[in-house]
Design a protein around this motif. Structure first.
Motif, short mmCIF file in Angstrom:
data_model
loop_
_atom_site.label_atom_id
_atom_site.label_comp_id
_atom_site.label_asym_id
_atom_site.label_seq_id
_atom_site.Cartn_x
_atom_site.Cartn_y
_atom_site.Cartn_z
N ARG A 194 0.84 -1.21 0.00
CA ARG A 194 0.00 0.00 0.00
C ARG A 194 0.88 1.26 0.00
O ARG A 194 1.82 1.37 0.77
N PRO A 195 0.59 2.22 -0.86
CA PRO A 195 1.39 3.45 -0.90
C PRO A 195 1.06 4.35 0.28
O PRO A 195 0.03 4.20 0.95
N CYS A 196 1.92 5.30 0.53
CA CYS A 196 1.70 6.28 1.60
C CYS A 196 0.40 7.03 1.32
O CYS A 196 0.16 7.48 0.20
N ASP A 197 -0.43 7.14 2.35
CA ASP A 197 -1.68 7.89 2.18
C ASP A 197 -1.75 9.09 3.12
O ASP A 197 -2.82 9.57 3.45
N SER A 198 -0.58 9.59 3.52
CA SER A 198 -0.53 10.74 4.42
C SER A 198 -0.91 12.01 3.67
O SER A 198 -0.23 12.42 2.73
N SER A 199 -2.00 12.64 4.10
CA SER A 199 -2.40 13.90 3.46
C SER A 199 -1.39 14.99 3.78
O SER A 199 -1.18 15.91 2.98
N TRP A 200 -0.74 14.89 4.91
CA TRP A 200 0.28 15.88 5.29
C TRP A 200 1.47 15.78 4.33
O TRP A 200 1.99 16.79 3.88
N HIS A 201 1.90 14.57 4.00
CA HIS A 201 3.00 14.39 3.06
C HIS A 201 2.61 14.91 1.69
O HIS A 201 3.41 15.54 1.00
N ALA A 202 1.37 14.66 1.27
CA ALA A 202 0.91 15.11 -0.04
C ALA A 202 0.91 16.63 -0.13
O ALA A 202 1.32 17.21 -1.13
N VAL A 203 0.46 17.31 0.92
CA VAL A 203 0.42 18.77 0.93
C VAL A 203 1.83 19.35 0.87
O VAL A 203 2.10 20.29 0.14
N HIS A 204 2.74 18.76 1.63
CA HIS A 204 4.10 19.29 1.68
C HIS A 204 4.96 18.85 0.51
O HIS A 204 6.07 19.33 0.33
N ALA A 205 4.47 17.95 -0.32
CA ALA A 205 5.21 17.52 -1.51
C ALA A 205 5.21 18.60 -2.57
O ALA A 205 5.99 18.55 -3.51
#
Length: 102
Positions: free
Chosen positions: A56-67
């Motif tokens: 399963r891939p990372c599903d962190s919304s925090w990581h997505a925003v900061h990417a």
């Protein structure tokens, strides 16, 4: 006069979920992540190598925003634990440093 207590050695924690592990006489075991850790060098192996990998891939919304930070964000991977794990997904996300302008 009573004697002071000695310190007690503790088991290491799981490298994936940071939870407690049990020693089974040969290695340390994290039942939630389905991993064993060598008693000497703490390297990990899956308890059941034949079990499919979670993936399963990372599903962190925090990581997505900061990417979206130019040149920064997080480098995330897929969960390498077995599909039977009951712990949170381990995706070994690492921060990518934002380059400093010259």
């Amino acid at each position: 006069m009573s004697a002071l207590p000695s310190a007690e050695w503790q088991n290491p924690s799981c490298g994936a979920c940071h939870g407690d592990v049990e020693h089974d006489g040969d290695s340390f075991v994290c039942a939630d992540c389905k991993l064993t850790f060598d008693s000497h060098d703490l390297t990990a192996e899956r308890i059941d190598e034949d079990e499919p990998v979670c993936g399963r891939p990372c599903d962190s919304s925090w990581h997505a925003v900061h990417a979206i930070v130019p040149g920064g964000g997080f480098q995330c991977g897929a969960c390498p634990l077995t599909a039977a794990h009951t712990s949170p997904h381990y995706t070994s996300c690492l921060p990518v440093p934002v380059p400093i302008p010259a």
